[in-house]
Design a protein around this motif. Structure first.
Motif, PDB file in Angstrom:
ATOM      1  N   LEU A   1       0.832  -1.193   0.000  1.00 33.75           N
ATOM      2  CA  LEU A   1       0.000   0.000   0.000  1.00 33.75           C
ATOM      3  C   LEU A   1       0.870   1.247   0.000  1.00 33.75           C
ATOM      4  CD1 LEU A   1      -2.733  -0.983   2.606  1.00 33.75           C
ATOM      5  CD2 LEU A   1      -3.040  -0.750   0.151  1.00 33.75           C
ATOM      6  N   GLU A   2       0.710   2.078  -1.013  1.00 29.60           N
ATOM      7  CA  GLU A   2       1.426   3.358  -0.975  1.00 29.60           C
ATOM      8  C   GLU A   2       0.624   4.338  -0.126  1.00 29.60           C
ATOM      9  OE1 GLU A   2       0.456   6.353  -3.039  1.00 29.60           O
ATOM     10  OE2 GLU A   2      -1.440   5.312  -2.989  1.00 29.60           O
ATOM     11  N   THR A   3       1.226   5.471   0.206  1.00 28.23           N
ATOM     12  CA  THR A   3       0.651   6.353   1.228  1.00 28.23           C
ATOM     13  C   THR A   3      -0.733   6.873   0.856  1.00 28.23           C
ATOM     14  OG1 THR A   3       1.878   8.201   0.226  1.00 28.23           O
ATOM     15  CG2 THR A   3       2.884   7.092   2.126  1.00 28.23           C
ATOM     16  N   GLY A   4      -0.981   7.163  -0.424  1.00 28.15           N
ATOM     17  CA  GLY A   4      -2.286   7.681  -0.830  1.00 28.15           C
ATOM     18  C   GLY A   4      -3.398   6.681  -0.590  1.00 28.15           C
ATOM     19  N   MET A   5      -3.178   5.423  -1.002  1.00 27.53           N
ATOM     20  CA  MET A   5      -4.198   4.388  -0.808  1.00 27.53           C
ATOM     21  C   MET A   5      -4.436   4.108   0.669  1.00 27.53           C
ATOM     22  SD  MET A   5      -5.836   3.066  -3.381  1.00 27.53           S
ATOM     23  CE  MET A   5      -6.292   1.437  -2.812  1.00 27.53           C
ATOM     24  N   MET A   6      -3.369   4.112   1.454  1.00 27.17           N
ATOM     25  CA  MET A   6      -3.521   3.815   2.873  1.00 27.17           C
ATOM     26  C   MET A   6      -4.242   4.943   3.593  1.00 27.17           C
ATOM     27  SD  MET A   6      -3.227   1.735   5.304  1.00 27.17           S
ATOM     28  CE  MET A   6      -3.685   1.994   7.024  1.00 27.17           C
ATOM     29  N   THR A   7      -3.829   6.189   3.360  1.00 18.50           N
ATOM     30  CA  THR A   7      -4.425   7.327   4.066  1.00 18.50           C
ATOM     31  C   THR A   7      -5.863   7.559   3.643  1.00 18.50           C
ATOM     32  OG1 THR A   7      -2.264   8.398   4.247  1.00 18.50           O
ATOM     33  CG2 THR A   7      -4.193   9.789   4.550  1.00 18.50           C
ATOM     34  N   ASN A   8      -6.076   7.686   2.346  1.00 17.65           N
ATOM     35  CA  ASN A   8      -7.381   8.112   1.848  1.00 17.65           C
ATOM     36  C   ASN A   8      -8.423   7.004   1.827  1.00 17.65           C
ATOM     37  OD1 ASN A   8      -5.880  10.397   1.432  1.00 17.65           O
ATOM     38  ND2 ASN A   8      -6.024  10.375  -0.797  1.00 17.65           N
ATOM     39  N   VAL A   9      -8.006   5.777   1.602  1.00 16.29           N
ATOM     40  CA  VAL A   9      -8.975   4.692   1.417  1.00 16.29           C
ATOM     41  C   VAL A   9      -8.994   3.750   2.620  1.00 16.29           C
ATOM     42  CG1 VAL A   9      -9.673   2.744  -0.037  1.00 16.29           C
ATOM     43  CG2 VAL A   9      -8.781   4.827  -1.096  1.00 16.29           C
TER      44      VAL A   9
ATOM     45  N   PRO B   1       4.991   1.477  -8.828  1.00 17.16           N
ATOM     46  CA  PRO B   1       5.989   2.518  -9.116  1.00 17.16           C
ATOM     47  C   PRO B   1       6.104   2.853 -10.597  1.00 17.16           C
ATOM     48  CG  PRO B   1       6.853   0.897  -7.567  1.00 17.16           C
ATOM     49  CD  PRO B   1       5.564   0.350  -8.085  1.00 17.16           C
ATOM     50  N   VAL B   2       5.796   1.874 -11.451  1.00 19.02           N
ATOM     51  CA  VAL B   2       5.910   2.102 -12.893  1.00 19.02           C
ATOM     52  C   VAL B   2       4.801   3.038 -13.367  1.00 19.02           C
ATOM     53  CG1 VAL B   2       5.960   1.020 -15.163  1.00 19.02           C
ATOM     54  CG2 VAL B   2       6.917  -0.184 -13.180  1.00 19.02           C
ATOM     55  N   GLY B   3       5.178   4.200 -13.842  1.00 17.95           N
ATOM     56  CA  GLY B   3       4.208   5.149 -14.364  1.00 17.95           C
ATOM     57  C   GLY B   3       3.354   5.816 -13.312  1.00 17.95           C
ATOM     58  N   TRP B   4       3.785   5.777 -12.050  1.00 20.13           N
ATOM     59  CA  TRP B   4       2.990   6.371 -10.977  1.00 20.13           C
ATOM     60  C   TRP B   4       2.892   7.876 -11.140  1.00 20.13           C
ATOM     61  CZ3 TRP B   4       3.531  10.020  -7.199  1.00 20.13           C
ATOM     62  CH2 TRP B   4       2.602  10.007  -6.144  1.00 20.13           C
ATOM     63  N   LYS B   5       1.699   8.406 -10.942  1.00 17.39           N
ATOM     64  CA  LYS B   5       1.460   9.846 -11.009  1.00 17.39           C
ATOM     65  C   LYS B   5       0.646  10.264  -9.790  1.00 17.39           C
ATOM     66  CE  LYS B   5       1.478  10.052 -16.073  1.00 17.39           C
ATOM     67  NZ  LYS B   5       0.683  10.394 -17.291  1.00 17.39           N
ATOM     68  N   GLY B   6       1.123  11.304  -9.119  1.00 20.52           N
ATOM     69  CA  GLY B   6       0.478  11.739  -7.894  1.00 20.52           C
ATOM     70  C   GLY B   6      -0.967  12.144  -8.068  1.00 20.52           C
ATOM     71  N   MET B   7      -1.265  12.953  -9.060  1.00 21.02           N
ATOM     72  CA  MET B   7      -2.628  13.431  -9.245  1.00 21.02           C
ATOM     73  C   MET B   7      -3.562  12.296  -9.644  1.00 21.02           C
ATOM     74  SD  MET B   7      -4.745  15.743  -8.829  1.00 21.02           S
ATOM     75  CE  MET B   7      -3.559  17.004  -8.342  1.00 21.02           C
ATOM     76  N   GLN B   8      -3.066  11.372 -10.472  1.00 22.71           N
ATOM     77  CA  GLN B   8      -3.920  10.246 -10.848  1.00 22.71           C
ATOM     78  C   GLN B   8      -4.236   9.389  -9.630  1.00 22.71           C
ATOM     79  OE1 GLN B   8      -3.506   7.867 -14.552  1.00 22.71           O
ATOM     80  NE2 GLN B   8      -3.067   6.137 -13.198  1.00 22.71           N
ATOM     81  N   THR B   9      -3.244   9.220  -8.741  1.00 20.06           N
ATOM     82  CA  THR B   9      -3.489   8.440  -7.531  1.00 20.06           C
ATOM     83  C   THR B   9      -4.519   9.125  -6.642  1.00 20.06           C
ATOM     84  OG1 THR B   9      -1.253   7.520  -7.591  1.00 20.06           O
ATOM     85  CG2 THR B   9      -2.408   7.442  -5.477  1.00 20.06           C
ATOM     86  N   TYR B  10      -4.433  10.451  -6.543  1.00 18.82           N
ATOM     87  CA  TYR B  10      -5.413  11.175  -5.742  1.00 18.82           C
ATOM     88  C   TYR B  10      -6.817  11.000  -6.321  1.00 18.82           C
ATOM     89  CZ  TYR B  10      -7.881  14.970  -3.407  1.00 18.82           C
ATOM     90  OH  TYR B  10      -8.785  15.699  -2.688  1.00 18.82           O
ATOM     91  N   LYS B  11      -6.963  11.134  -7.637  1.00 14.00           N
ATOM     92  CA  LYS B  11      -8.258  10.926  -8.282  1.00 14.00           C
ATOM     93  C   LYS B  11      -8.765   9.506  -8.021  1.00 14.00           C
ATOM     94  CE  LYS B  11      -7.032  13.957 -12.193  1.00 14.00           C
ATOM     95  NZ  LYS B  11      -6.712  13.966 -13.634  1.00 14.00           N
ATOM     96  N   LEU B  12      -7.850   8.541  -8.139  1.00 17.23           N
ATOM     97  CA  LEU B  12      -8.210   7.142  -7.940  1.00 17.23           C
ATOM     98  C   LEU B  12      -8.732   6.906  -6.524  1.00 17.23           C
ATOM     99  CD1 LEU B  12      -8.099   4.112  -8.870  1.00 17.23           C
ATOM    100  CD2 LEU B  12      -5.781   4.074  -7.928  1.00 17.23           C
ATOM    101  N   THR B  13      -8.005   7.418  -5.540  1.00 11.42           N
ATOM    102  CA  THR B  13      -8.429   7.188  -4.147  1.00 11.42           C
ATOM    103  C   THR B  13      -9.755   7.871  -3.847  1.00 11.42           C
ATOM    104  OG1 THR B  13      -7.107   9.083  -3.363  1.00 11.42           O
ATOM    105  CG2 THR B  13      -6.046   6.920  -3.358  1.00 11.42           C
ATOM    106  N   LYS B  14      -9.992   9.037  -4.428  1.00 10.20           N
ATOM    107  CA  LYS B  14     -11.259   9.719  -4.185  1.00 10.20           C
ATOM    108  C   LYS B  14     -12.415   8.977  -4.840  1.00 10.20           C
ATOM    109  CE  LYS B  14     -10.242  12.789  -1.337  1.00 10.20           C
ATOM    110  NZ  LYS B  14     -10.875  12.756  -0.005  1.00 10.20           N
ATOM    111  N   LEU B  15     -12.188   8.365  -5.998  1.00 11.38           N
ATOM    112  CA  LEU B  15     -13.231   7.565  -6.635  1.00 11.38           C
ATOM    113  C   LEU B  15     -13.526   6.316  -5.799  1.00 11.38           C
ATOM    114  CD1 LEU B  15     -15.154   6.815  -8.907  1.00 11.38           C
ATOM    115  CD2 LEU B  15     -13.211   5.817 -10.141  1.00 11.38           C
ATOM    116  N   ILE B  16     -12.476   5.623  -5.358  1.00  6.66           N
ATOM    117  CA  ILE B  16     -12.681   4.404  -4.572  1.00  6.66           C
ATOM    118  C   ILE B  16     -13.381   4.740  -3.259  1.00  6.66           C
ATOM    119  CG2 ILE B  16     -11.523   2.503  -3.388  1.00  6.66           C
ATOM    120  CD1 ILE B  16      -9.297   2.717  -5.493  1.00  6.66           C
TER     121      ILE B  16
END
Length: 715
Positions: free
Chosen positions: A180-188, A244-259
């Motif tokens: 779990l990277e920090t965005g998925m752990m914190t937000n979801v 890590p491959v192709g990771w993008k901060g803003m896309q991860t934020y959008k992803l966590t907010k959708l989930i």
């Protein structure tokens, strides 16, 4: 009664606030207990965050006839002493100047009281402790506001994993292990875990005498949840989307907010009409602490450029919208939501969220995945050892050893048994009390604290005392039919004196006894219990050790001859002989155990650490003061060191388990398995050349000759 679809389309923002204000003035619609994640205004140069302004909205709309309202603010950093009381008084005083119905700022019975609970959504134990502390103080929870979130600028691991398919998604394409990277752990996962633990209090608030208002979960969502295009957002795709491959901060934020929003709607379908679930989009607010993980230049651009764009909202507007979602009257909400459906508010109006949010099948799959994550989330070290591991920490009453004991007590399962040895029994009692306090009462952590934690008083400078303890400890392991999963050796001594005998009649130096000889004796005495996959780590200096050093006196490894002993030569000998002995233990000629098949032998360098050993060292006062000053400037804390060493330990042992059936350059096969040795610089594995067998045999012969002579002397 199910939550009715809502809309504020017929109301202006001021009218909506006016209505919410009137709603709060009736006892039937006023929640009594609110828990808010995030929202601190302390510890930062700017209080610009939605949670802080949500609290201010509460004060702006409170009336003297309203019921008392308790707000629990859950953040990582604690407020300065008295800050919450001062804030309440300031708010009351401010409101009383223009509102005849406002609270009397001098009243001793405040209508709104603020309380703080520590919460780090990256730490499962912090989440459990936060929920446990809340439930020990409150029996019900009327409004849960999930406001805390992060928009990471770079990919960082949370240090947590979801082990191999234990429920939830069982498709063969599911990853065996998800980091779990920090965005998925914190937000979801973190937010969902807190909700699950607080669920009993929410459900209890459903039934209350003379009340009809249902408890409410308010999620601070984002319109960005719609901006993921046609990406497949399923539990099976999460590994790829957050890798890590192709990771993008803003896309991860959008992803966590959708989930998050998908999960909230799935929760509403499960709760039906018992709890109302409301997602609120506060608008695009570039100046909040959400971007705290962004680069300095990005934060400046968001705060001083985007903040003034016409499409941007202010934190105050965001706080007002969240307030509407938390305290608005559901009977006034009309519009688009379906039966037993959650409500999504945008600018105070109910609108349809992304179509994936409304997909009930997808919602069920994501909820199952998140429930599985909550149930199985664990620190990596816990996933690499047995379900009920035994841990022995030598030198655990201070410094690095004590920090490792406390860290492992948090990261290992409740069934773990930790034993640490040293000379200071009073310090040990303090450590045990601290560990029990921090792990006890943690909801969701099994039965509470680790199954057992105990201290044994051992003088690690005396070989006889080490052997005595090892025989007692081995007897306990044998009687219980258990093995030793983790052995950590940290006992040491810092002295500026010359060669000092370890004990009366001894022939070895006190520092070398603790840094090398006693550690090797611990391994020799306990090695038959390293089954089936154990970790042995000696914390000394695996970075600068050199088994081929020209500064080693091969004809005087114990440095007993005149002119050979010195602080530098003693350190060089202990470090280099540790390397050689670890290779010897890994060789087939001196196997750890016939049954052990995946043992990791680690010689670790901890870095410059501010431990208490500097205060206790023997030496001139000026030298001690100089070292103490340097440690304050450059040394890491024992807690930080412990985190790094455990991370490095995990890397080493994962490598061993990966190569169980492959003979590598840093280990030798033993039977059907592999015993590997490593040199570690905190978290980095350092490749080292093996030494010839003749050299290993020479160091082994010297070591056991010295150790056995010390043992015979004590008979």
């Amino acid at each position: 009664m199910a939550l009715v679809p809502c809309t504020f389309a017929r109301l202006t923002p001021s009218q909506a606030l006016s209505f919410a204000k009137r709603s709060m003035s009736t006892s039937k619609c006023t929640p009594r207990v609110v828990l808010l994640t995030g929202g601190s205004w302390w510890g930062s140069s700017s209080p610009e965050n939605v949670g802080h302004h949500f609290i201010q909205q509460v004060f702006r709309n409170i009336h003297s006839e309203d019921r008392p309202l308790k707000i629990y603010i859950c953040t990582r950093a604690a407020p300065p002493e008295g800050e919450l009381t001062r804030f309440v008084k300031r708010q009351n005083s401010s409101q009383s100047q223009g509102n005849l119905d406002a609270l009397d700022p001098h009243s001793t019975s405040l209508d709104v009281s603020l309380h703080h609970l520590p919460l780090n959504l990256l730490n499962p134990n912090s989440i459990r402790n936060c929920a446990s502390e809340f439930l020990s103080q409150e029996s019900r929870l009327d409004v849960l506001v999930l406001n805390a979130a992060i928009a990471p600028n770079k990919r960082e691991s949370s240090g947590l994993i979801i082990p191999q398919r234990r429920g939830g998604e069982s498709d063969e394409s599911s990853p065996e292990e998800l980091e779990l990277e920090t965005g998925m752990m914190t937000n979801v996962v973190g937010s969902a875990m807190l909700t699950k633990l607080l669920e009993p209090a929410l459900l209890k608030a459903e039934i209350s005498e003379n009340e009809v208002e249902k408890p409410r979960i308010v999620l601070v969502s984002s319109e960005l949840h719609r901006r993921l295009g046609d990406l497949e957002i399923t539990p099976q795709s999460v590994q790829k989307l957050t890798s890590p491959v192709g990771w993008k901060g803003m896309q991860t934020y959008k992803l966590t907010k959708l989930i998050q929003t998908i999960w909230l709607y799935a929760m509403q379908r499960e709760y039906k009409d018992r709890i109302d679930c409301v997602a609120v989009s506060p608008g695009f607010i570039p100046s909040t602490s959400l971007s705290r993980a962004s680069s300095f230049s990005a934060r400046l651009f968001m705060s001083y450029v985007l903040h003034f764009m016409p499409f941007a909202s202010t934190p105050e507007e965001g706080g007002r919208k969240v307030y509407q979602g938390a305290f608005g009257d559901p009977s006034e909400w009309k519009g688009t939501s379906r039966h037993n459906g959650a409500v999504y508010l945008k600018n105070g109006e109910a609108v349809e969220p992304d179509h994936r949010v409304l997909d009930e099948a997808l919602g069920s799959r994501w909820k199952a995945w998140i429930d599985n994550a909550i149930a199985t989330i664990t620190a990596p070290i816990a996933a690499l050892v047995s379900p009920a591991p035994n841990v022995l920490i030598v030198g655990g009453t201070a410094g690095i050893g004590a920090a490792l004991a406390q860290k492992l007590a948090h990261e290992l399962p409740p069934s773990a048994h930790i034993t640490f040895v040293g000379r200071n029994s009073s310090a040990a009692a303090t450590i045990i009390a601290s560990i029990r306090q921090q792990t006890s009462g943690a909801s969701g952590r099994g039965t509470g604290p680790v199954a057992g934690i105990e201290f044994a008083q051992v003088d690690c400078g005396r070989m006889s005392d080490v052997k005595r303890f090892c025989e007692q400890y081995s007897g306990k392991l044998k009687a219980s039919g258990r093995h030793l999963d983790i052995l950590i050796l940290t006992a040491g001594k810092l002295s500026m004196k010359g060669r000092t005998l370890a004990a009366p009649g001894s022939k070895i130096d006190a520092k070398m006894a603790m840094h090398f000889y006693s550690r090797m004796l611990f391994i020799r005495q306990l090695k038959t219990f390293f089954v089936p996959q154990s970790i042995v780590m000696s914390v000394l200096d695996g970075k600068h050790s050199d088994a081929h050093s020209k500064r080693i006196y091969w004809d005087d490894l114990g440095l007993a001859k005149p002119g050979h002993y010195g602080l530098r030569s003693a350190a060089t000998h202990c470090q280099s002989m540790t390397d050689i002995m670890m290779q010897g233990f890994a060789s087939a000629r001196d196997p750890i155990s016939d049954d052990a098949h995946a043992v990791s032998l680690i010689h670790a360098y901890p870095g410059f650490v501010a431990t208490g050993v500097l205060r206790r060292m023997d030496g001139p006062l000026l030298v001690r003061l100089a070292l103490a000053g340097l440690s304050k400037l450059f040394a890491s804390s024992p807690e930080t060191c412990a985190e790094r060493l455990i991370e490095g330990m995990v890397q080493c042992h994962r490598s061993t388990l990966t190569n169980v059936h492959t003979e590598g350059n840093t280990g030798e096969t033993t039977g059907a398995g592999l015993i590997q040795w490593y040199n570690l610089d905190q978290t980095k594995i350092i490749p080292k050349q093996s030494v010839e067998q003749k050299l290993i045999e020479q160091v082994q012969a010297h070591t056991w000759q010295v150790v056995d002579a010390e043992l015979e002397m004590s008979l």
